[in-house]
Write a protein that holds these residues in place. Structure first.
Motif, PDB file in Angstrom:
ATOM      1  N   MET A 121       0.837  -1.211   0.000  1.00 22.73           N
ATOM      2  CA  MET A 121       0.000   0.000   0.000  1.00 22.73           C
ATOM      3  C   MET A 121       0.865   1.252   0.000  1.00 22.73           C
ATOM      4  O   MET A 121       0.577   2.224  -0.692  1.00 22.73           O
ATOM      5  CB  MET A 121      -0.955  -0.021   1.192  1.00 22.73           C
ATOM      6  CG  MET A 121      -2.124  -0.979   0.971  1.00 22.73           C
ATOM      7  SD  MET A 121      -3.067  -1.327   2.473  1.00 22.73           S
ATOM      8  CE  MET A 121      -4.064   0.143   2.605  1.00 22.73           C
TER       9      MET A 121
ATOM     10  N   GLY B 192       2.059   1.998  -3.274  1.00 21.83           N
ATOM     11  CA  GLY B 192       1.083   2.541  -4.213  1.00 21.83           C
ATOM     12  C   GLY B 192      -0.134   1.675  -4.466  1.00 21.83           C
ATOM     13  O   GLY B 192      -1.133   2.154  -4.985  1.00 21.83           O
ATOM     14  N   SER B 193      -0.089   0.387  -4.141  1.00 18.04           N
ATOM     15  CA  SER B 193      -1.264  -0.463  -4.339  1.00 18.04           C
ATOM     16  C   SER B 193      -1.148  -1.748  -3.534  1.00 18.04           C
ATOM     17  O   SER B 193      -0.127  -2.433  -3.585  1.00 18.04           O
ATOM     18  CB  SER B 193      -1.423  -0.834  -5.817  1.00 18.04           C
ATOM     19  OG  SER B 193      -2.369  -1.871  -5.957  1.00 18.04           O
ATOM     20  N   ARG B 194      -2.223  -2.070  -2.837  1.00 14.46           N
ATOM     21  CA  ARG B 194      -2.187  -3.307  -2.058  1.00 14.46           C
ATOM     22  C   ARG B 194      -2.105  -4.539  -2.952  1.00 14.46           C
ATOM     23  O   ARG B 194      -1.728  -5.620  -2.529  1.00 14.46           O
ATOM     24  CB  ARG B 194      -3.394  -3.395  -1.116  1.00 14.46           C
ATOM     25  CG  ARG B 194      -4.742  -3.462  -1.810  1.00 14.46           C
ATOM     26  CD  ARG B 194      -5.873  -3.572  -0.789  1.00 14.46           C
ATOM     27  NE  ARG B 194      -5.838  -4.829  -0.068  1.00 14.46           N
ATOM     28  CZ  ARG B 194      -6.132  -4.961   1.230  1.00 14.46           C
ATOM     29  NH1 ARG B 194      -6.458  -3.905   1.947  1.00 14.46           N
ATOM     30  NH2 ARG B 194      -6.112  -6.140   1.806  1.00 14.46           N
TER      31      ARG B 194
ATOM     32  N   TYR C 159       1.003  -0.354 -14.416  1.00 16.49           N
ATOM     33  CA  TYR C 159       1.189  -0.775 -13.016  1.00 16.49           C
ATOM     34  C   TYR C 159       2.654  -1.064 -12.696  1.00 16.49           C
ATOM     35  O   TYR C 159       2.980  -1.453 -11.577  1.00 16.49           O
ATOM     36  CB  TYR C 159       0.375  -2.032 -12.717  1.00 16.49           C
ATOM     37  CG  TYR C 159      -1.091  -1.897 -13.035  1.00 16.49           C
ATOM     38  CD1 TYR C 159      -1.869  -0.908 -12.406  1.00 16.49           C
ATOM     39  CD2 TYR C 159      -1.716  -2.733 -13.955  1.00 16.49           C
ATOM     40  CE1 TYR C 159      -3.213  -0.777 -12.694  1.00 16.49           C
ATOM     41  CE2 TYR C 159      -3.054  -2.600 -14.248  1.00 16.49           C
ATOM     42  CZ  TYR C 159      -3.800  -1.620 -13.617  1.00 16.49           C
ATOM     43  OH  TYR C 159      -5.131  -1.498 -13.898  1.00 16.49           O
TER      44      TYR C 159
ATOM     45  N   VAL D 246       4.633   0.978  -9.761  1.00  8.96           N
ATOM     46  CA  VAL D 246       4.218   0.563  -8.418  1.00  8.96           C
ATOM     47  C   VAL D 246       4.831  -0.798  -8.063  1.00  8.96           C
ATOM     48  O   VAL D 246       5.339  -1.015  -6.961  1.00  8.96           O
ATOM     49  CB  VAL D 246       2.678   0.492  -8.335  1.00  8.96           C
ATOM     50  CG1 VAL D 246       2.235  -0.196  -7.053  1.00  8.96           C
ATOM     51  CG2 VAL D 246       2.079   1.883  -8.445  1.00  8.96           C
TER      52      VAL D 246
END
Lengths: 181, 386
Positions: free
Chosen positions: A120, A123-125, A160, A163
């Motif tokens: 997270m 930048g993203s779980r 993506y 990230v």
């Protein structure tokens, strides 16, 4: 290095199959090694687990199926409970520390890592699987760094990628600070 | 786990690829431009990838209403001159049998990939089986020959699917790729060689003018094939037919036709059949295993060798025609045979026919799992000749 048997297991959506495929791709396509992966799922159609068994080897692999992994990655309590007893003596378990309460297992080294919160922050779980990949490869020295990064670049969509590469770096960093449980 | 390919044929190189997907890329390289199919586990990655990939290479994909329609569409496309295939698993393969007989009778070159799962009936949709060995050759009524390949890796799913197309068009027979759930769904290294190094066989076209052309010209074991739209008269029927393709009940025509349907493969069996050997030269016991089972058996053989036992592995890569002559040779040198297969006894019958019942032991194994190496080793120790 010989042959390393890795079992990745977790809830659907945890990126387990991608994790397995990244290890296999890095090994075969970018590191000149052999690898094989078999996949299985829980009988439940929804809310079940998925499992990727990967063997990485310097030699051709005759038999792709195994019972006891050298390395287990479990991202939920259910899958940890299901598989932690199968790890061979001298093996390693990596689990998601926010979701798993570990048991004491004789002769097995265990590492709890906060893969989800680390992802997270990156930048993203959804990149929690890549955090685990970074951690694992740093810990084991399984594959050349360059091969893993190439594999990520080849399999993760461009938008993506940033990230995920960050998540990978964060995972490596965790390997320097996490302590054996 | 799709490996992305940006249009066109797959580029040469190393891939980490699923068996079913490797079969698709092999098929496209072989020239497959039509696929008709009906979804069934564990073959679905084939139709899913075909639906995406065929339009990228100028081909056509149809999802049909069932397996019978699927294979009929494939036969139609093949006699129209287009390399065509379908993919299915046990229950769908059973439904296709009547049409496989039709393809054999009209000599339509078709390819069917059967990713075997546990049976009988609906059985074990997601789990491995090897129970279609006999069905592949004897599933339709009457006498005919097929060719059936037994891949044991994603690499062979790729290689043997190409070979399946070559054989189908060379011999004008239905060709089956008899994969199994484990081999079809496992992911492994697949090397795609430079495309110019891959041998592709295309249709033998008639070398006579249209007025002299006979669809099943008696001068040939495998008649040259004209297709509709080229100006040649083409007549095809499932009825027993003469060299013009016209139905007849004359017995000498039946003799000529049915013998030829069998002999097309039989007369060429040494060219078609394939196998692999491991440590067989001095073997007192030869394990016969195929598909995924051969990989478990190989480990068991290796372990038996570590214990000083003279054990080898004979892996048929074609079930039909069965590569019997080399096995006969090994038995004539004194070896006993142990057949290991994920069914209650299919290939064992073929092996017994050639090397004698007294020389053959069997290890049947119920579908749903691959026999583990240690279990095969136990059986090796039990039957090893003292």
């Amino acid at each position: 290095m010989g042959e390393v048997k890795l079992r990745f297991i977790g809830a659907g959506g945890h990126g387990i199959l991608t994790l397995g495929a990244l290890v296999g791709t890095a090994a075969t396509v970018y590191a000149g090694k052999e690898a094989v992966m078999t996949i299985s799922y829980s009988p439940a159609q929804r809310g079940g687990w998925s499992r990727a068994d990967v063997i990485v080897s310097d030699e051709p692999i005759d038999y792709p199926i195994f019972k006891s992994p050298d390395v287990l990655v479990a991202t939920t309590q259910e899958t940890y409970d299901l598989e932690s007893g199968n790890v061979r003596t001298g093996g390693i378990i990596v689990y998601e520390s926010s979701l798993v309460k570990p048991k004491t297992i004789e002769g097995v080294r265990q590492y709890g890592i906060p893969a989800i919160t680390t992802a997270m922050k990156a930048g993203s779980r959804l990149a929690a699987n890549i955090v685990i990949l970074g951690f694992l490869n740093k810990l084991l020295g399984l594959l050349p760094e360059e091969a893993v990064v190439q594999a990520i670049k080849s399999r993760i969509k461009k938008k993506y990628l940033e990230v995920n590469l960050k998540a990978y770096e964060e995972g490596k960093r965790l390997a320097g600070v996490e302590v054996n449980v | 786990m799709a490996v992305s390919v940006n249009g066109g044929l797959i580029k040469p190189g190393v891939y980490f690829m699923r068996g079913n997907e490797a079969a698709v890329e092999g098929a496209l390289i072989a020239g497959c431009r039509f696929f008709a199919g009906y979804p069934i586990t564990p073959s679905n990655e084939i139709s899913a990838r075909m639906s995406r990939r065929l339009p990228e290479v100028g081909g056509y994909f149809i999802q049909m209403e069932d397996e019978i329609a699927s294979i009929m569409a494939v036969i139609g496309a093949a006699v129209g001159g287009v390399k065509s295939m379908t993919a299915t698993s046990g229950p769908g393969f059973s439904l296709m049998q009547e049409a496989i007989g039709l393809a054999a009778m009209i000599e339509a070159p078709i390819v069917v990939i059967d990713v075997q799962r546990g049976g009988p009936s609906t059985g074990l949709p997601t789990l491995v089986g090897q129970g279609d060995i006999m069905q592949a050759q004897w599933g339709s009524h009457g006498d005919y020959s097929v060719i059936a390949y037994l891949p044991n890796s994603p690499q062979e799913m790729f290689n043997l699917t190409i070979e399946a197309f070559n054989s189908a068009w060379k011999y004008r027979v239905p060709v089956i790729v008899l994969a199994d759930q484990t081999v079809g769904q496992m992911i492994e290294k697949v090397v795609v060689p430079p495309l110019e190094e891959i041998e592709i066989f295309d249709r033998i076209k008639p070398d006579v003018p249209p007025e002299e052309y006979k669809p099943y010209d008696k001068r040939y074991l495998i008649p040259p094939m004209a297709v509709a739209g080229e100006g040649y008269r083409v007549h095809m029927t499932g009825l027993t037919h003469d060299e013009r393709g016209y139905p007849t009940t004359r017995h000498e025509v039946s003799q000529w036709l049915v013998r030829r349907l069998v002999e097309k493969v039989q007369a060429n069996e040494r060219e078609i059949a394939k196998w692999e050997e491991y440590e067989t030269e001095d073997a007192k016991l030869v394990v016969v295993a195929f598909g995924i089972t051969s990989r478990s058996a190989k480990r068991a053989v290796r372990e038996a060798r570590n214990r000083g036992l003279k054990v080898g592995l004979y892996r048929p890569i074609t079930a039909w025609p069965f590569p019997y002559w080399r096995l006969e040779e090994l038995v004539s040198k004194g070896a006993k045979v142990l057949v290991v297969e994920i069914n209650m006894g299919q290939m064992v019958h073929v092996v017994r026919e050639y090397v004698g019942k007294e020389n053959v032991e069997h290890m049947p194994w119920a579908p749903g799992a691959v026999p583990p190496p240690e279990v095969i080793l136990d059986r090796i120790l039990e039957v090893y000749p003292q």
